[in-house]
Structure formats: C-alpha cells, structure tokens
Design an enzyme around this catalytic site. Structure first.
Site: not given
Ligand code: ADP
Length: 501
Positions: A195, A270, A304, A401
């Site tokens: 995803k 990570e 990161c 961060e």
């Molecule tokens: P940012 O906040 O910097 O956008 P995220 O950690 O939210 O970074 O996003 C990294 C990945 O995690 C993306 O593919 C995002 O769609 C996914 N993501 C965000 N929220 C969730 C969640 N609750 N469960 C699983 N995946 C998630």
C-alpha cells in the site's frame, strides 16, 4: 526514453499514461478499480496541479488482495524454488533499470523530488535494493541443534516464510522503499499486499505492472491504493495478514501496533527520527560542513534519518554555522524538472503548514533564525532551507520530528566528555541515526557506543546501503530492515525434533 529525450516528450508520455485515467489496483494479477468506485487524486507538489485519479481501496478491495496473496502463498509461489525467486527479483530490477527515466519522472512529479535525485535515490535505490535482496533468496538457512533430552534425537530449525505480508510505504521515497520491502519478502518466499502512500501512489502502480511483466506469478505482488486511515488500517487489522512492514511516522506506528493486536501479527516498524550530527573542533570542516547541510536539506528534510540536530564545538561554531547558512542560501530551490535544482517542494500543503508552524514555534520559544525561516512565494509547497540557532533541549523544535529542511543548532563545550555529549544526542524519544565528525578516533568510537541510534556514520555521509541493518532504537521503531536481519524479519522459526531411538 533516456536522459537525451527532450523533457516535453517525456512529459507527454507521462500525461498520456496518467491524465484523465483512474490508476487501478493490482489484485490477483488483475487491474481493478475500487469496488466502491471511489477515487482520490494525486498532485505535483511543485505546482499544485492534479496528476491523476487513483482507486481508493476499501474493505472489499483489501479482502480481495489479501485473499489473492493467501492463495498465491499457499499455492504456486510455495513451489517456486529459491533460485527462481532470485531470478524473478533480478528481472524486476532489470525492468526498473530499463524504465528508469520514466520512473524517475513519475517520482519527480508525484513526490516533488528534483529529477537528479529521483534518478539516484528512487530508481538507483530500488535497483540496488532488489539486486542485493535477490541474493538472499538462495541463502536462507535453518540450523541443527543438539538437545539435552534423554535418548538420541535429531533436532533442526526450519526458517519458513512468514506468509502474507502487508507493506505500508510512506511518501518520501515511494519506489525505493517499496522495492526495499518487496525484495526481502519475495526472497524469503512471502506474498505481498503493497500500500503506497495516498500522496504518491503512481510509481507503486508502475512497480506492480513491472512485477507482472517480470513474470512474478499472479497474486504474489498485489497493490492496493488508498488512504492510510482506511486501506492502511484495514490491512493492519486484517485477520489473514501475517506481518505488517511499515515505514512512516511514529504516531502511525502506534496505530499499527494497536491494529495488529487482532491476530498478533509480526510487525517491523521504521519510524521517525531526530538524528544528531556532532562536529568537533578537530573535524575536517571542508567535508563536515557540506555533509551537515545536505544531511538536513536533502529532499527538503523529508528523510527519516535527516540530521536535524547539530551539536557543534564552540571553537568552530561560527565557521560551521556560517558555512551551513551559506549553503542554505546557495542551494538551488526550484522546479523539480530543472536538472540543476537541489531542493524541491514539500510533498503537500499540509506538510508546508506543519513545517512553517514548527519554525514559528522555534521563534516563539527563543531560537534565532540564522537563515531561511519562511515559505518561498509562488506556486508549490516550497520552504526555504532554514537554520535555527540558540536552540535548547526543551524546545519543541529540538524534541519533535519536523520532517522539513530545518536544522536546530546548539554549541557545545567540554568536548572530551563523551557521556555528556551522548546524553545530548540521546535526549529525544527517537534513536534512528547519528553522524560524528572528528579526527579523534577514540572519541568517535566512544560516542558511537554511547549513542542510542540504529545507524551511525563517522566522518562520512551517504544514504541507505541494503547490506546494513536499518532501523531504530526507542520510538524510532521495531526491528531492522536490510542486511541479514532484514531477511530474517520475513521468516518464522520452526523447531523440529525427531526421536531416533
Ligand atoms: P505522514 O503522517 O507523514 O503522512 P504516515 O505515517 O501517516 O506519514 O504515512 C505513512 C503510510 O502509512 C502511508 O502509506 C499512509 O497511508 C499509511 N497510514 C496512515 N495512517 C495509517 C493507519 N492508521 N493504519 C495504517 N496505515 C496508515
């Protein structure tokens, strides 16, 4: 297409591929729209222009992708021998190489990364990862063990693929990170539901196409596009997913841990960082200054492991800070298709607001803006490379961060006290990376031992190497990707004992 093909021709090909179309999901070898028919759009962060509509996966799509991955895992993929898995992964690397210019342009437009870095970090990074990981497919080993039970026994430990893996990738290096996750999973014999982040789905869709073209059997690699809070969360809580490999924010990492409790999934995380760079008075400043600058400004700080805190010895602090500020002014911030551009935009307006909000909070808490400090006017989500000086440990900008081109500097004295310096380095909740610049070999190693960080560089800079374990201490994550640890993370151990009497 190659680097000689005029940019207009390449853009035309990109538009032909994406504009006015719906980017579909790869499920069981077929390209499908979301069952709900819903879509979301992705934009070019350098201009704010829409690039494409993409399927927004929901529960039915995640279920279908997981079912396809399960069927492939239990069926055809389990019969594919290690050398054939290696060949397929290498073939995928070859196809990425052959389509490198198109993929680099896709990343540049979708992520907002200057084209020279899309070539190097995304395309080069993905190829390097896959070729490295392919080698592991034929080197996965169990062990035999002598046990102490009475009688004669043959005991051995099998290392088996963990099963169906959900891989959730962030938006900063979509192609390289998808490849870094896909490579070891396939090498270990797992099947995958990938995803990509909702901001940057296009290169992962192309990766799915190339995986099919490489001959990787249907259902082994599935791509579900969609939002994190829907598709991502559904994958993380799915009862038939055996493992989640996630790269992203620490906050989302916590949500993944919660969601994974449903069936005690294996998890690799990570997560975020707030990595320190130490520059001592005896450092080779000709190297240390540009490295510290690029350590935070590369990819507009959306890395990161970015070196976001600078601890600099009082004796050289003025020289170092002037040098970094000079680079901040000199580095070309501009359009991502310009081959000379070094700094592109942030990925979204949301990130722009977040980063400028942090700079403001630093000002309010008493930090001084030495250079930069604002957004760049005009279209796109650009922030000036920024250096904050006089920062203190308790300030939000020093603890959290920022994920933008913002360096928080602090001068240190007592340069011979490794314990004290390490405490400064370890003062945040994170523990991803650190850099040390000194010619004092014993101080360098003392500090390296004391720092709680997964990756440490001494007198050098550079990116990720697939041979080295990557991951963090503390809130920077669980487990390691890359190296042997990275392949082991896609396996389960099974102890088998045979009574021979
Ligand atoms: P940012 O906040 O910097 O956008 P995220 O950690 O939210 O970074 O996003 C990294 C990945 O995690 C993306 O593919 C995002 O769609 C996914 N993501 C965000 N929220 C969730 C969640 N609750 N469960 C699983 N995946 C998630």
């Amino acid at each position: 297409m190659n680097t000689q093909t005029p940019i207009e021709t390449r853009l035309e090909a990109f538009r032909e591929r994406w504009s006015g179309k719906v980017g579909k999901m790869l499920i069981g070898g077929e390209w499908r729209e979301a069952q709900s028919g819903e879509t979301f759009s992705t934009e070019d962060p350098a201009t704010g222009e829409k690039l494409a509509d993409v399927a927004s996966g929901g529960q039915a799509d995640v279920d279908a992708a997981v079912a396809a991955a399960r069927a492939a895992f239990e069926g055809p993929w389990s019969k594919v021998k290690p050398d054939e898995r290696a060949r397929l992964i290498n073939k995928l690397a070859d196809l990425i190489e052959a389509n490198g210019e198109e993929l680099a342009l896709t990343e540049t437009l979708d992520v907002g990364r200057p084209i020279q870095f899309s070539r190097m970090a995304d395309v080069g990074g993905a190829i390097g990862q896959l070729r490295y990981q392919a080698g592991w497919a034929t080197k996965i080993q169990g062990e035999t063990n002598e046990i102490s039970a009475p009688g004669e026994w043959l005991s051995y430990v099998l290392r088996e693929p963990v099963g169906v893996v959900g891989q959730i990738v962030p938006w900063n290096f979509p192609l390289a990170m998808a490849a870094a996750k896909l490579g070891p999973a396939l090498a270990a014999g797992c099947t995958v539901v990938l995803k990509p982040a909702e901001q940057t789905p296009l290169s992962t869709i192309r990766l799915g196409e190339l995986a099919l073209e490489a001959g990787i059997p249907e259902g082994v690699v599935n791509v579900v596009t969609g939002y994190g809070r829907t598709a991502g969360a559904m994958l993380a809580s799915h009862m038939d997913v055996d493992k989640i490999a996630f790269t992203g924010s620490t906050q989302t990492g916590r949500a993944i841990i919660e969601a994974s409790k449903t069936n005690f999934k294996r998890i690799s995380l990570e997560l975020g960082g707030k990595s320190p760079t130490f520059i001592f008075a005896d450092a080779d400043l000709k190297k240390a200054i540009p490295a510290a600058a690029m350590g935070i400004f590369f990819n507009a700080g959306q890395v990161c492991a970015a070196g976001s805190r600078l601890f600099v010895a009082e004796e050289v602090a003025d020289q170092v800070l002037e040098g970094i500020a000079g680079m901040a002014k000199m580095l070309r911030v501009g359009h991502t298709l310009d081959p000379e551009t070094i700094i592109g935009p942030l990925v979204s307006e949301q990130q722009l607001d977040r980063v400028t909000g942090y700079i403001e909070s630093g000002r309010q808490e008493g930090a001084t803006v030495l250079v930069g400090g604002g957004r760049k006017e005009g279209p796109g989500w650009f922030v000036e490379p920024t250096v904050l000086v006089d920062t203190e440990a308790n300030m939000k900008v020093r603890r959290e961060e920022i994920f933008g081109p913002v360096l928080c500097a602090h001068r240190f004295t007592d340069a011979d006290d490794a314990d004290r310096l390490a405490r400064m380095g370890n003062e945040t909740e994170f523990g991803l990376a650190a850099s040390i610049w000194t010619r004092d070999i014993s101080m360098a190693h003392k500090l390296a031992r004391r720092l709680k960080a997964g990756s440490i560089r001494i007198n050098g800079s550079g990116g990720v190497d697939p041979a080295l374990p990557l991951g963090g201490y503390k809130s920077s994550g669980w487990g390691r990707e890359n190296g042997k640890a990275g392949i082991d993370a896609y396996t389960e151990l099974k102890a088998v004992s045979v009574a021979l009497d």
